[in-house]
Design an enzyme around this catalytic site. Sequence first.
Site, PDB file in Angstrom:
ATOM      1  N   SER A  14      -3.790   6.933   6.693  1.00 45.73           N
ATOM      2  CA  SER A  14      -2.650   7.811   6.345  1.00 45.73           C
ATOM      3  C   SER A  14      -3.114   9.055   5.597  1.00 45.73           C
ATOM      4  O   SER A  14      -3.738   8.963   4.548  1.00 45.73           O
ATOM      5  CB  SER A  14      -1.665   7.037   5.449  1.00 45.73           C
ATOM      6  OG  SER A  14      -1.128   5.949   6.169  1.00 45.73           O
ATOM      7  N   HIS A  45      -0.107  10.478  10.339  1.00 42.52           N
ATOM      8  CA  HIS A  45      -0.990  10.031  11.421  1.00 42.52           C
ATOM      9  C   HIS A  45      -0.769  10.986  12.598  1.00 42.52           C
ATOM     10  O   HIS A  45       0.212  10.857  13.335  1.00 42.52           O
ATOM     11  CB  HIS A  45      -0.645   8.590  11.828  1.00 42.52           C
ATOM     12  CG  HIS A  45      -0.997   7.568  10.782  1.00 42.52           C
ATOM     13  ND1 HIS A  45      -2.064   6.691  10.915  1.00 42.52           N
ATOM     14  CD2 HIS A  45      -0.440   7.289   9.596  1.00 42.52           C
ATOM     15  CE1 HIS A  45      -2.134   5.920   9.834  1.00 42.52           C
ATOM     16  NE2 HIS A  45      -1.169   6.259   9.022  1.00 42.52           N
ATOM     17  N   HIS A  67      -0.101   0.333  13.892  1.00 42.08           N
ATOM     18  CA  HIS A  67       0.272  -0.737  12.961  1.00 42.08           C
ATOM     19  C   HIS A  67       1.232  -1.727  13.624  1.00 42.08           C
ATOM     20  O   HIS A  67       2.026  -1.344  14.478  1.00 42.08           O
ATOM     21  CB  HIS A  67       0.994  -0.139  11.741  1.00 42.08           C
ATOM     22  CG  HIS A  67       0.270   0.999  11.083  1.00 42.08           C
ATOM     23  ND1 HIS A  67       0.317   2.297  11.562  1.00 42.08           N
ATOM     24  CD2 HIS A  67      -0.524   1.041   9.985  1.00 42.08           C
ATOM     25  CE1 HIS A  67      -0.382   3.091  10.771  1.00 42.08           C
ATOM     26  NE2 HIS A  67      -0.922   2.356   9.814  1.00 42.08           N
ATOM     27  N   TYR A  69       3.724  -2.900  12.193  1.00 42.96           N
ATOM     28  CA  TYR A  69       5.115  -2.564  11.833  1.00 42.96           C
ATOM     29  C   TYR A  69       5.707  -1.486  12.760  1.00 42.96           C
ATOM     30  O   TYR A  69       6.928  -1.278  12.769  1.00 42.96           O
ATOM     31  CB  TYR A  69       5.220  -2.137  10.358  1.00 42.96           C
ATOM     32  CG  TYR A  69       4.509  -0.858   9.974  1.00 42.96           C
ATOM     33  CD1 TYR A  69       3.375  -0.898   9.164  1.00 42.96           C
ATOM     34  CD2 TYR A  69       4.968   0.391  10.394  1.00 42.96           C
ATOM     35  CE1 TYR A  69       2.725   0.268   8.801  1.00 42.96           C
ATOM     36  CE2 TYR A  69       4.327   1.560  10.041  1.00 42.96           C
ATOM     37  CZ  TYR A  69       3.201   1.496   9.239  1.00 42.96           C
ATOM     38  OH  TYR A  69       2.559   2.657   8.883  1.00 42.96           O
ATOM     39  N   GLU A  70       4.850  -0.802  13.526  1.00 42.42           N
ATOM     40  CA  GLU A  70       5.393   0.178  14.492  1.00 42.42           C
ATOM     41  C   GLU A  70       5.949  -0.535  15.735  1.00 42.42           C
ATOM     42  O   GLU A  70       6.547   0.106  16.603  1.00 42.42           O
ATOM     43  CB  GLU A  70       4.309   1.172  14.901  1.00 42.42           C
ATOM     44  CG  GLU A  70       3.824   2.097  13.787  1.00 42.42           C
ATOM     45  CD  GLU A  70       2.719   3.024  14.239  1.00 42.42           C
ATOM     46  OE1 GLU A  70       3.017   4.126  14.746  1.00 42.42           O
ATOM     47  OE2 GLU A  70       1.533   2.658  14.091  1.00 42.42           O
ATOM     48  N   ALA A  97      -5.252   3.830   3.414  1.00 44.04           N
ATOM     49  CA  ALA A  97      -4.695   3.909   2.064  1.00 44.04           C
ATOM     50  C   ALA A  97      -4.239   2.507   1.692  1.00 44.04           C
ATOM     51  O   ALA A  97      -3.781   1.755   2.561  1.00 44.04           O
ATOM     52  CB  ALA A  97      -3.510   4.860   2.032  1.00 44.04           C
ATOM     53  N   MET A 200      -1.469  -2.202   5.194  1.00 41.94           N
ATOM     54  CA  MET A 200      -0.778  -2.703   6.389  1.00 41.94           C
ATOM     55  C   MET A 200      -1.567  -2.431   7.670  1.00 41.94           C
ATOM     56  O   MET A 200      -1.002  -2.357   8.761  1.00 41.94           O
ATOM     57  CB  MET A 200       0.596  -2.006   6.492  1.00 41.94           C
ATOM     58  CG  MET A 200       1.474  -2.187   5.276  1.00 41.94           C
ATOM     59  SD  MET A 200       3.017  -1.233   5.424  1.00 41.94           S
ATOM     60  CE  MET A 200       3.670  -1.390   3.750  1.00 41.94           C
ATOM     61  N   SER A 201      -2.880  -2.278   7.520  1.00 42.11           N
ATOM     62  CA  SER A 201      -3.644  -1.859   8.710  1.00 42.11           C
ATOM     63  C   SER A 201      -5.087  -2.322   8.663  1.00 42.11           C
ATOM     64  O   SER A 201      -5.501  -3.010   7.741  1.00 42.11           O
ATOM     65  CB  SER A 201      -3.615  -0.317   8.779  1.00 42.11           C
ATOM     66  OG  SER A 201      -4.324   0.217   7.655  1.00 42.11           O
ATOM     67  N   ASN A 224      -1.962   3.968  -5.125  1.00 47.09           N
ATOM     68  CA  ASN A 224      -0.955   3.586  -6.116  1.00 47.09           C
ATOM     69  C   ASN A 224      -1.301   2.213  -6.693  1.00 47.09           C
ATOM     70  O   ASN A 224      -2.084   1.469  -6.093  1.00 47.09           O
ATOM     71  CB  ASN A 224       0.435   3.530  -5.482  1.00 47.09           C
ATOM     72  CG  ASN A 224       0.427   2.662  -4.236  1.00 47.09           C
ATOM     73  OD1 ASN A 224      -0.098   3.080  -3.199  1.00 47.09           O
ATOM     74  ND2 ASN A 224       0.921   1.442  -4.333  1.00 47.09           N
ATOM     75  N   HIS A 238       5.990   6.163   0.505  1.00 50.42           N
ATOM     76  CA  HIS A 238       4.984   6.704   1.426  1.00 50.42           C
ATOM     77  C   HIS A 238       4.571   8.122   1.046  1.00 50.42           C
ATOM     78  O   HIS A 238       3.416   8.512   1.240  1.00 50.42           O
ATOM     79  CB  HIS A 238       5.527   6.672   2.864  1.00 50.42           C
ATOM     80  CG  HIS A 238       4.510   7.027   3.905  1.00 50.42           C
ATOM     81  ND1 HIS A 238       3.298   6.372   4.034  1.00 50.42           N
ATOM     82  CD2 HIS A 238       4.534   7.974   4.875  1.00 50.42           C
ATOM     83  CE1 HIS A 238       2.625   6.921   5.038  1.00 50.42           C
ATOM     84  NE2 HIS A 238       3.351   7.889   5.567  1.00 50.42           N
TER      85      HIS A 238
HETATM   86  N1  LIG Z   1       2.069  -1.923  -2.618  1.00 50.79           N
HETATM   87  C1  LIG Z   1       1.485  -1.255  -1.600  1.00 50.79           C
HETATM   88  N2  LIG Z   1       0.993  -0.020  -1.846  1.00 50.79           N
HETATM   89  C2  LIG Z   1       0.409   0.637  -0.818  1.00 50.79           C
HETATM   90  N3  LIG Z   1      -0.159   1.861  -0.780  1.00 50.79           N
HETATM   91  C3  LIG Z   1      -0.596   2.101   0.461  1.00 50.79           C
HETATM   92  N4  LIG Z   1      -0.343   1.048   1.235  1.00 50.79           N
HETATM   93  C4  LIG Z   1      -0.710   0.945   2.640  1.00 50.79           C
HETATM   94  C5  LIG Z   1       0.549   1.015   3.499  1.00 50.79           C
HETATM   95  N5  LIG Z   1       0.685   2.326   4.004  1.00 50.79           N
HETATM   96  C6  LIG Z   1       1.929   2.482   4.757  1.00 50.79           C
HETATM   97  C7  LIG Z   1       3.002   3.032   3.831  1.00 50.79           C
HETATM   98  O1  LIG Z   1       2.461   4.064   3.060  1.00 50.79           O
HETATM   99  C8  LIG Z   1       1.692   3.440   5.923  1.00 50.79           C
HETATM  100  O2  LIG Z   1       0.892   2.803   6.891  1.00 50.79           O
HETATM  101  C9  LIG Z   1       0.304   0.106   0.463  1.00 50.79           C
HETATM  102  C10 LIG Z   1       0.816  -1.181   0.706  1.00 50.79           C
HETATM  103  O3  LIG Z   1       0.757  -1.734   1.808  1.00 50.79           O
HETATM  104  N6  LIG Z   1       1.394  -1.826  -0.371  1.00 50.79           N
END
Ligand SMILES: Nc1nc2ncn(CCNC(CO)CO)c2c(=O)[nH]1
Length: 270
Positions: A14, A45, A67, A69-70, A97, A200-201, A224, A238
């Site tokens: 991302s 993306h 992903h 989730y898509e 990320a 998530m990936s 984060n 996001h």
């Molecule tokens: N708590 C939490 N914080 C995160 N920061 C990035 N991602 C990766 C997921 N990224 C998604 C949504 O930003 C886009 O693919 C996550 C996650 O899955 N969980």
Amino acid sequence: HTSQRPKVLVICGSGLGLLADGAANKQTFRYQDIPNFPVSTVEGHEGCLVFGTIENTSCVFMQGHFHLYEGYSLCQVTFPVRIFKLIGVETVLVTNASGAICPDFKVGDIMIIKDHINLPGFAGQHPLCGPNDERFGIRFPCMSDAYSKDLRRLTWDVGNEIGCSDFIREGVYCMVSGPNFETIAEARMLLILGCDSVGMSIVPEVTVAKHCGLRVLGLSLITNMVSLDYSREEKVNHEEVLQISKMRAEVLQKMVTMLISRCQQQSINT
Ligand SMILES: Nc1nc2ncn(CCNC(CO)CO)c2c(=O)[nH]1
């Protein structure tokens, strides 16, 4: 449509599509113009393949990956990895990320992935389920060495050299399906399970890459801190993820460029 035959595949997470900016002789193809290729539906993306060279190494960058989730199947999510195996890729550098579970991590850290927990895989959402295609790999592949020790060591060397060792970590990445971010109880469970970050990936792609004998390096940008405490007010989103990706994209691009120029030399020496 290209005479380039890459040895290195970089999967950009991302907001990290500009990792391809360091390449020369670029040729770009939109996913939507490639037969049977999924298309990116997530902000951050771009949905392009960028072929190019870094120093003398031929590479291909996936500006955006896919992903669960898509709504894509794991076969669709991992289809590009097998395609690039067939055209000669030997090394895969995956980036994404993730949220920090380990309280010692900080936003902006770059986590070298030393291992992963494939939660969807435990529940049978696994790219290698079904008849095994022996042309790619064996039925029961070993996954305990999925992330190349040599490439992880090389990453520490490069990080020290460019002066960013203060925010380089190494840890265990856990994949969840998404699209919701975890609940606090789920995040606490992941901490107990020994996860250092969650996303998530990329685990399906790493699994298929290891199955077909590719070397893998994973770099996860901590965007984060995951909420582990019911009294905390912050709510992850996001936009925040993309903002931190933008902040670190330049140093990640420098790292990736140096890693690519050296990792092929390493594979020639080994
Ligand atoms: N708590 C939490 N914080 C995160 N920061 C990035 N991602 C990766 C997921 N990224 C998604 C949504 O930003 C886009 O693919 C996550 C996650 O899955 N969980």
